[in-house]
Design a protein around this motif. Structure first.
Motif, PDB file in Angstrom:
ATOM      1  N   GLY A   1       0.824  -1.201   0.000  1.00  0.00           N
ATOM      2  CA  GLY A   1       0.000   0.000   0.000  1.00  0.00           C
ATOM      3  C   GLY A   1       0.857   1.250   0.000  1.00  0.00           C
ATOM      4  N   ALA A   2       0.236   2.359  -0.343  1.00  0.00           N
ATOM      5  CA  ALA A   2       0.965   3.626  -0.460  1.00  0.00           C
ATOM      6  C   ALA A   2       1.193   4.295   0.887  1.00  0.00           C
ATOM      7  CB  ALA A   2       0.196   4.580  -1.383  1.00  0.00           C
ATOM      8  N   GLU A   3       0.418   3.928   1.901  1.00  0.00           N
ATOM      9  CA  GLU A   3       0.533   4.580   3.203  1.00  0.00           C
ATOM     10  C   GLU A   3       1.823   4.172   3.905  1.00  0.00           C
ATOM     11  OE1 GLU A   3      -2.881   3.818   5.558  1.00  0.00           O
ATOM     12  OE2 GLU A   3      -4.298   4.715   4.137  1.00  0.00           O
ATOM     13  N   GLU A   4       2.401   5.130   4.624  1.00  0.00           N
ATOM     14  CA  GLU A   4       3.590   4.852   5.419  1.00  0.00           C
ATOM     15  C   GLU A   4       3.207   3.995   6.623  1.00  0.00           C
ATOM     16  OE1 GLU A   4       6.734   5.695   4.879  1.00  0.00           O
ATOM     17  OE2 GLU A   4       6.273   6.692   2.977  1.00  0.00           O
ATOM     18  N   SER A   5       4.149   3.189   7.071  1.00  0.00           N
ATOM     19  CA  SER A   5       3.892   2.329   8.225  1.00  0.00           C
ATOM     20  C   SER A   5       5.093   2.349   9.148  1.00  0.00           C
ATOM     21  CB  SER A   5       3.609   0.891   7.772  1.00  0.00           C
ATOM     22  OG  SER A   5       3.506   0.027   8.884  1.00  0.00           O
ATOM     23  N   GLU A   6       4.821   2.426  10.453  1.00  0.00           N
ATOM     24  CA  GLU A   6       5.913   2.376  11.424  1.00  0.00           C
ATOM     25  C   GLU A   6       6.391   0.943  11.626  1.00  0.00           C
ATOM     26  OE1 GLU A   6       4.779   4.247  15.019  1.00  0.00           O
ATOM     27  OE2 GLU A   6       4.391   6.210  14.107  1.00  0.00           O
TER      28      GLU A   6
ATOM     29  N   ALA B   1      15.402  -1.059  -5.035  1.00  0.00           N
ATOM     30  CA  ALA B   1      14.303  -0.088  -4.901  1.00  0.00           C
ATOM     31  C   ALA B   1      13.467  -0.378  -3.661  1.00  0.00           C
ATOM     32  CB  ALA B   1      13.427  -0.121  -6.153  1.00  0.00           C
ATOM     33  N   ALA B   2      13.273  -1.657  -3.365  1.00  0.00           N
ATOM     34  CA  ALA B   2      12.517  -2.033  -2.161  1.00  0.00           C
ATOM     35  C   ALA B   2      13.271  -1.595  -0.908  1.00  0.00           C
ATOM     36  CB  ALA B   2      12.281  -3.539  -2.148  1.00  0.00           C
ATOM     37  N   LYS B   3      14.601  -1.792  -0.901  1.00  0.00           N
ATOM     38  CA  LYS B   3      15.413  -1.393   0.255  1.00  0.00           C
ATOM     39  C   LYS B   3      15.311   0.107   0.494  1.00  0.00           C
ATOM     40  CE  LYS B   3      19.890  -0.808   0.077  1.00  0.00           C
ATOM     41  NZ  LYS B   3      21.372  -1.024   0.016  1.00  0.00           N
ATOM     42  N   GLU B   4      15.295   0.878  -0.581  1.00  0.00           N
ATOM     43  CA  GLU B   4      15.207   2.342  -0.449  1.00  0.00           C
ATOM     44  C   GLU B   4      13.890   2.778   0.169  1.00  0.00           C
ATOM     45  OE1 GLU B   4      15.948   3.686  -4.393  1.00  0.00           O
ATOM     46  OE2 GLU B   4      18.111   3.231  -4.333  1.00  0.00           O
ATOM     47  N   LYS B   5      12.887   1.915   0.101  1.00  0.00           N
ATOM     48  CA  LYS B   5      11.595   2.207   0.736  1.00  0.00           C
ATOM     49  C   LYS B   5      11.492   1.579   2.121  1.00  0.00           C
ATOM     50  CE  LYS B   5       9.075   2.717  -3.610  1.00  0.00           C
ATOM     51  NZ  LYS B   5       7.930   2.290  -4.445  1.00  0.00           N
ATOM     52  N   GLY B   6      12.637   1.079   2.624  1.00  0.00           N
ATOM     53  CA  GLY B   6      12.657   0.503   3.966  1.00  0.00           C
ATOM     54  C   GLY B   6      12.151  -0.914   4.044  1.00  0.00           C
ATOM     55  N   ILE B   7      12.132  -1.605   2.925  1.00  0.00           N
ATOM     56  CA  ILE B   7      11.621  -2.986   2.884  1.00  0.00           C
ATOM     57  C   ILE B   7      12.786  -3.954   2.703  1.00  0.00           C
ATOM     58  CG2 ILE B   7      10.095  -4.603   1.683  1.00  0.00           C
ATOM     59  CD1 ILE B   7       8.533  -2.133   0.656  1.00  0.00           C
ATOM     60  N   ASN B   8      12.953  -4.850   3.651  1.00  0.00           N
ATOM     61  CA  ASN B   8      13.998  -5.870   3.549  1.00  0.00           C
ATOM     62  C   ASN B   8      13.559  -6.995   2.626  1.00  0.00           C
ATOM     63  OD1 ASN B   8      14.044  -4.732   6.539  1.00  0.00           O
ATOM     64  ND2 ASN B   8      16.131  -5.299   6.022  1.00  0.00           N
ATOM     65  N   VAL B   9      14.489  -7.503   1.835  1.00  0.00           N
ATOM     66  CA  VAL B   9      14.193  -8.609   0.926  1.00  0.00           C
ATOM     67  C   VAL B   9      15.018  -9.828   1.349  1.00  0.00           C
ATOM     68  CG1 VAL B   9      14.161  -9.441  -1.452  1.00  0.00           C
ATOM     69  CG2 VAL B   9      13.715  -7.014  -0.966  1.00  0.00           C
ATOM     70  N   PHE B  10      14.323 -10.843   1.873  1.00  0.00           N
ATOM     71  CA  PHE B  10      14.975 -12.094   2.252  1.00  0.00           C
ATOM     72  C   PHE B  10      14.740 -13.113   1.142  1.00  0.00           C
ATOM     73  CE2 PHE B  10      13.546 -10.117   6.285  1.00  0.00           C
ATOM     74  CZ  PHE B  10      14.803  -9.830   6.818  1.00  0.00           C
ATOM     75  N   VAL B  11      15.769 -13.879   0.824  1.00  0.00           N
ATOM     76  CA  VAL B  11      15.671 -14.817  -0.294  1.00  0.00           C
ATOM     77  C   VAL B  11      15.904 -16.246   0.195  1.00  0.00           C
ATOM     78  CG1 VAL B  11      16.518 -15.432  -2.582  1.00  0.00           C
ATOM     79  CG2 VAL B  11      16.525 -13.031  -1.854  1.00  0.00           C
ATOM     80  N   VAL B  12      14.992 -17.124  -0.181  1.00  0.00           N
ATOM     81  CA  VAL B  12      15.139 -18.552   0.092  1.00  0.00           C
ATOM     82  C   VAL B  12      15.375 -19.244  -1.245  1.00  0.00           C
ATOM     83  CG1 VAL B  12      14.072 -20.648   1.013  1.00  0.00           C
ATOM     84  CG2 VAL B  12      13.608 -18.434   2.085  1.00  0.00           C
ATOM     85  N   GLY B  13      16.568 -19.781  -1.414  1.00  0.00           N
ATOM     86  CA  GLY B  13      16.873 -20.528  -2.628  1.00  0.00           C
ATOM     87  C   GLY B  13      16.455 -21.968  -2.461  1.00  0.00           C
ATOM     88  N   ILE B  14      15.707 -22.476  -3.405  1.00  0.00           N
ATOM     89  CA  ILE B  14      15.201 -23.844  -3.261  1.00  0.00           C
ATOM     90  C   ILE B  14      15.657 -24.683  -4.458  1.00  0.00           C
ATOM     91  CG2 ILE B  14      12.955 -23.331  -4.325  1.00  0.00           C
ATOM     92  CD1 ILE B  14      11.874 -25.149  -1.880  1.00  0.00           C
ATOM     93  N   GLY B  15      16.270 -25.816  -4.153  1.00  0.00           N
ATOM     94  CA  GLY B  15      16.845 -26.670  -5.179  1.00  0.00           C
ATOM     95  C   GLY B  15      18.300 -26.933  -4.866  1.00  0.00           C
ATOM     96  N   LYS B  16      19.010 -27.490  -5.831  1.00  0.00           N
ATOM     97  CA  LYS B  16      20.434 -27.774  -5.674  1.00  0.00           C
ATOM     98  C   LYS B  16      21.209 -27.205  -6.860  1.00  0.00           C
ATOM     99  CE  LYS B  16      19.813 -31.990  -2.940  1.00  0.00           C
ATOM    100  NZ  LYS B  16      20.074 -33.447  -2.859  1.00  0.00           N
TER     101      LYS B  16
END
Length: 342
Positions: free
Chosen positions: A184-189, A213-228
């Motif tokens: 959403g566009a609203e800021e969140s604490e 771009a997500a980080k610049e908006k304060g959003i952390n991106v965690f990645v789960v790699g699945i497979g070998k």
């Protein structure tokens, strides 16, 4: 809003096909015994009151009644009052790769099902957090808007297949951007995070730029790699494996380098999923580090029980079944309700 208070009890419905199969086998066995005893046409004349249809009608009524009683046990409820409540938590959007490569079986039972198991455990550990779900392949769309309804989240997870998105590919950047918009566009604490589960075979866009771009908006991106990394062929659903235009079996490999780069760009961590619970524990540990804040959400606080209707209909069917005799009654059979020969 409609829900089942004990949705896990719906697994009891799996006994219905077993009962039907047992009934069919038993009926065939009885017919075989009669055929061995004598000529069926002669036996029919010796048993004029026997009915072929009534036992099937009685059994059908019993099965319907049993099905309704199982639904009643699961306690169907309908929400009648929506209320805004405040909770202390974080906001999490999940981006789940559902491309065909996620059907590879280098983790058990396959990449997609393993991903769903990890996410299901993650949802079970959530209490006051908000959760949403984006699925992606060659395109991405929001499967579940951000919510505190964990029951719906698990139901959506169970029904996810690669068929949801006809356009094949792995548009990770589009998925991350869709997650960002879904907050959403609203800021969140409250802290916001994206959990990306993929095999890292990005062929469509700039996933690192989207994570940045997500980080610049304060959003952390965690990645789960699945497979070998060594990869695995992709089942084609016909007992074989997918092949390229030259007839060679396609091997899908986990692109760990890509996954690590996306996590780094998004100020998150990368963890590889295997057949243990390592990925679940690592994700939960990172989410617990994020700052919580007061979150407003609309929830149904009052639910009306609906099981009574299911029980009443089931009892009515059982009462009708009770008064249907297995053998013909001379007086009633004159009405020929079930089409029996006189």
């Amino acid at each position: 809003m409609f829900r089942f208070a004990h949705i896990e009890l719906l697994w009891l419905l799996t006994i219905i096909p077993v009962i039907i199969l047992a009934h069919i086998l038993y009926t065939k066995h009885k017919r075989g015994q009669l055929a061995a005893f004598g000529d069926p046409s002669l036996l029919e004349e010796l048993m004029p009151n026997a009915s072929k249809i009534r036992p099937h009608v009685k059994f059908t009524l019993q099965i319907i009644a049993l099905t309704l009683l199982i639904f009643a046990l699961a306690r169907p409820q309908y929400g009648t009052k929506e209320q805004t409540v405040k909770r202390e938590g974080i906001e999490v959007m999940i981006a789940l790769d559902i491309s065909n490569s996620m059907l590879a079986e280098d983790v058990t039972p396959n990449r997609l099902d393993r991903a769903k198991q990890i996410l299901s455990k993650l949802v079970d550990q959530m209490v006051d957090d908000k959760l949403g779900l984006v699925v992606f392949a060659g395109d991405a769309f929001t499967q579940l808007p951000i919510t505190c309804d964990y029951v719906s989240a698990k139901m959506f997870l169970q029904n996810i297949t690669p068929d949801l998105i006809p356009a094949q590919g792995t548009a990770i950047g589009t998925a991350i951007n869709t997650c960002v918009r879904s907050f959403g566009a609203e800021e969140s604490e409250a802290s916001r995070a994206i959990i990306l589960i993929t095999d890292g075979e990005n062929h469509e866009d700039d996933a690192k730029a989207a994570a940045q771009a997500a980080k610049e908006k304060g959003i952390n991106v965690f990645v789960v790699g699945i497979g070998k990394p060594e990869g695995s062929p992709i089942p084609d659903g016909r007992g074989s494996f997918k092949k390229d235009k030259s007839g060679q079996v396609v091997v899908s490999r986990l692109n760990e380098e890509m996954c690590k780069e996306i996590a780094s760009a998004g100020n998150g961590i990368y963890v590889r999923a295997d057949n243990s619970n390592t990925a679940s524990r690592a994700l939960q540990k990172e989410l617990n580090k994020l700052a919580t804040a007061e979150i407003e959400t609309k929830v149904f606080t009052d639910y009306n029980e609906q099981y009574q209707s299911f029980v009443l209909i089931a009892l009515l069917l059982l009462a009708i079944e009770f008064f249907i005799f297995g053998r013909k009654n001379k007086t009633i059979s004159k009405l020929n309700l079930f089409g029996d020969k006189q």
